[in-house]
Write a protein that holds these residues in place. Structure first.
Motif, short mmCIF file in Angstrom:
data_model
loop_
_atom_site.label_atom_id
_atom_site.label_comp_id
_atom_site.label_asym_id
_atom_site.label_seq_id
_atom_site.Cartn_x
_atom_site.Cartn_y
_atom_site.Cartn_z
N ASP A 69 0.86 -1.19 0.00
CA ASP A 69 0.00 0.00 0.00
C ASP A 69 0.90 1.24 0.00
OD1 ASP A 69 -1.82 2.00 0.35
OD2 ASP A 69 -2.63 1.26 2.25
N PHE A 70 0.82 2.03 -1.06
CA PHE A 70 1.69 3.20 -1.21
C PHE A 70 0.97 4.52 -0.89
CE2 PHE A 70 3.34 -0.10 -4.07
CZ PHE A 70 4.64 -0.19 -3.61
N THR A 71 -0.15 4.43 -0.18
CA THR A 71 -0.92 5.63 0.15
C THR A 71 -0.10 6.62 0.95
OG1 THR A 71 -2.96 4.30 0.20
CG2 THR A 71 -3.02 6.49 1.24
N ALA A 72 0.64 6.13 1.95
CA ALA A 72 1.44 7.02 2.80
C ALA A 72 2.59 7.64 2.02
CB ALA A 72 1.97 6.26 4.01
N VAL A 73 3.13 6.90 1.05
CA VAL A 73 4.20 7.44 0.21
C VAL A 73 3.64 8.58 -0.65
CG1 VAL A 73 5.85 6.92 -1.63
CG2 VAL A 73 5.43 5.24 0.17
N ALA A 74 2.45 8.37 -1.18
CA ALA A 74 1.81 9.42 -1.98
C ALA A 74 1.59 10.68 -1.15
CB ALA A 74 0.48 8.91 -2.53
N LYS A 75 1.21 10.51 0.10
CA LYS A 75 1.00 11.66 0.98
C LYS A 75 2.31 12.40 1.23
CE LYS A 75 -0.82 12.98 5.51
NZ LYS A 75 -1.41 12.50 6.80
N LEU A 76 3.40 11.64 1.44
CA LEU A 76 4.71 12.26 1.66
C LEU A 76 5.14 13.06 0.43
CD1 LEU A 76 7.34 12.69 3.24
CD2 LEU A 76 8.15 10.51 2.32
N CYS A 77 4.95 12.49 -0.75
CA CYS A 77 5.31 13.20 -1.98
C CYS A 77 4.52 14.50 -2.12
CB CYS A 77 5.08 12.30 -3.20
SG CYS A 77 6.26 10.95 -3.36
N VAL A 190 7.69 3.72 5.52
CA VAL A 190 8.28 2.59 4.81
C VAL A 190 7.21 1.54 4.49
CG1 VAL A 190 9.89 0.64 5.02
CG2 VAL A 190 10.57 2.92 5.79
N VAL A 191 7.23 1.08 3.25
CA VAL A 191 6.31 0.03 2.81
C VAL A 191 7.07 -1.31 2.86
CG1 VAL A 191 4.88 -0.83 0.93
CG2 VAL A 191 5.12 1.64 1.29
N LYS A 192 6.59 -2.22 3.67
CA LYS A 192 7.27 -3.51 3.81
C LYS A 192 7.27 -4.25 2.48
CE LYS A 192 7.46 -7.71 6.60
NZ LYS A 192 7.89 -8.53 5.47
N ASN A 193 8.44 -4.78 2.13
CA ASN A 193 8.57 -5.53 0.88
C ASN A 193 7.90 -6.90 1.04
OD1 ASN A 193 9.30 -6.77 -1.48
ND2 ASN A 193 11.49 -6.38 -1.28
N PRO A 194 6.84 -7.18 0.28
CA PRO A 194 6.14 -8.46 0.43
C PRO A 194 6.76 -9.61 -0.37
CG PRO A 194 4.98 -7.09 -1.13
CD PRO A 194 6.16 -6.28 -0.67
N CYS A 195 7.86 -9.34 -1.07
CA CYS A 195 8.48 -10.39 -1.88
C CYS A 195 8.88 -11.57 -1.00
CB CYS A 195 9.70 -9.83 -2.62
SG CYS A 195 10.59 -11.10 -3.56
N PRO A 196 8.55 -12.80 -1.37
CA PRO A 196 8.86 -13.96 -0.53
C PRO A 196 10.34 -14.27 -0.37
CG PRO A 196 7.93 -14.64 -2.65
CD PRO A 196 7.75 -13.16 -2.56
N VAL A 197 11.20 -13.71 -1.24
CA VAL A 197 12.64 -13.97 -1.10
C VAL A 197 13.37 -12.79 -0.49
CG1 VAL A 197 12.64 -15.59 -3.03
CG2 VAL A 197 13.18 -13.19 -3.45
N ASP A 198 12.65 -11.77 -0.04
CA ASP A 198 13.29 -10.60 0.56
C ASP A 198 14.07 -11.02 1.80
OD1 ASP A 198 13.85 -7.82 0.95
OD2 ASP A 198 12.35 -7.80 2.54
N GLY A 199 15.33 -10.60 1.88
CA GLY A 199 16.16 -10.92 3.03
C GLY A 199 16.93 -12.21 2.90
N TYR A 200 16.74 -12.93 1.82
CA TYR A 200 17.43 -14.21 1.63
C TYR A 200 18.27 -14.19 0.35
CZ TYR A 200 14.11 -15.72 5.16
OH TYR A 200 13.38 -15.82 6.31
#
Length: 239
Positions: A69-77, A190-200
């Motif tokens: 969800d990038f709503t908060a990013v849009a607000k910051l911009c 910060v928008v958490k990265n939902p990618c299943p391989v993130d961090g690996y």
């Protein structure tokens, strides 16, 4: 880290490598992570008083994860007075459902870059800015040595002739720990990265290796960075 210090680091990199010229329109790659949001703050702040006038566009390439969800990013911009565009794609479906990739990072990056470049050109941008920082630089060097057998790292400024756009990296002098402090101090959305391989990834493994080696040999990170500046084409300061 305060915004003034962040902008100081960014300006030094911009000046050292002549990253910005009068009239540039720069597309910022905003993933929603701490690094890209910090870059957004740095360039939007510099835009107010940097002697060479430039404009900004913030672009997010959405891979298609419903959780993002990038709503908060849009607000910051909006607060920073930077035009913001989200490009919707089906990259996640292509990687994990159609192709069932076990090592998707390279293809994902390629697809994201293609979508980003296309939108940047549509918006009239002649440059794009990525949020690679000090730690990304030295990690890339070691990954090239370990996995490709060559002494290589991306450059601070790269002209991409196939897309006719110049890539700049204004955060190359900023430590990741300082970015983390900036994120916490300014409560970045910060928008958490939902990618299943993130961090690996191989990069994460390399990051932990550098951390371990630096604890045994203080100053290792700085020596690696200096080796890049001294030994890799494109890293010599512009006169």
């Amino acid at each position: 880290m305060k915004l003034q210090r962040l902008m100081g680091y960014a300006r030094r990199a911009i000046d050292d490598y002549q990253m910005i010229q009068e009239g540039d329109k720069i597309a910022i790659g905003v993933s929603g992570g701490k690094d890209s949001l910090t870059l957004l703050y740095a360039l939007s702040g510099l835009r107010r008083f940097y002697p060479k006038k430039f404009n900004l566009e913030a672009i997010t390439i959405s891979a298609g994860y419903k959780e993002a969800d990038f709503t908060a990013v849009a607000k910051l911009c909006e607060e920073l007075n930077v035009n913001y565009t989200v490009v919707e794609t089906d990259i996640a479906e292509i990687l994990f459902e159609q192709r069932k990739e076990s090592n998707p990072c390279s293809l994902c990056a390629k697809l994201r870059k293609g979508a980003f470049n296309t939108k940047a050109k549509e918006l009239g941008c002649n440059k794009k800015a990525y949020a690679h920082h000090f730690d990304d630089v030295i990690e890339t060097l070691l990954m090239s040595l370990f996995y490709e057998g060559r002494f290589h790292c991306f450059s601070p400024v790269t002209y991409l002739d196939r897309s006719d756009i110049t890539l700049i990296r204004p955060l190359i002098y900023v430590d990741e720990q300082d970015i983390i402090k900036f994120k916490n101090t300014n409560n970045l959305p910060v928008v958490k990265n939902p990618c299943p391989v993130d961090g690996y990834t191989k990069r994460e493994h390399t990051k932990q290796l550098i951390k371990s080696l630096d604890s045994e040999s203080s100053g290792l990170r700085e020596r690696l960075f200096n080796a890049i500046k001294e030994g890799i084409p494109g890293w010599q300061k512009k006169q």
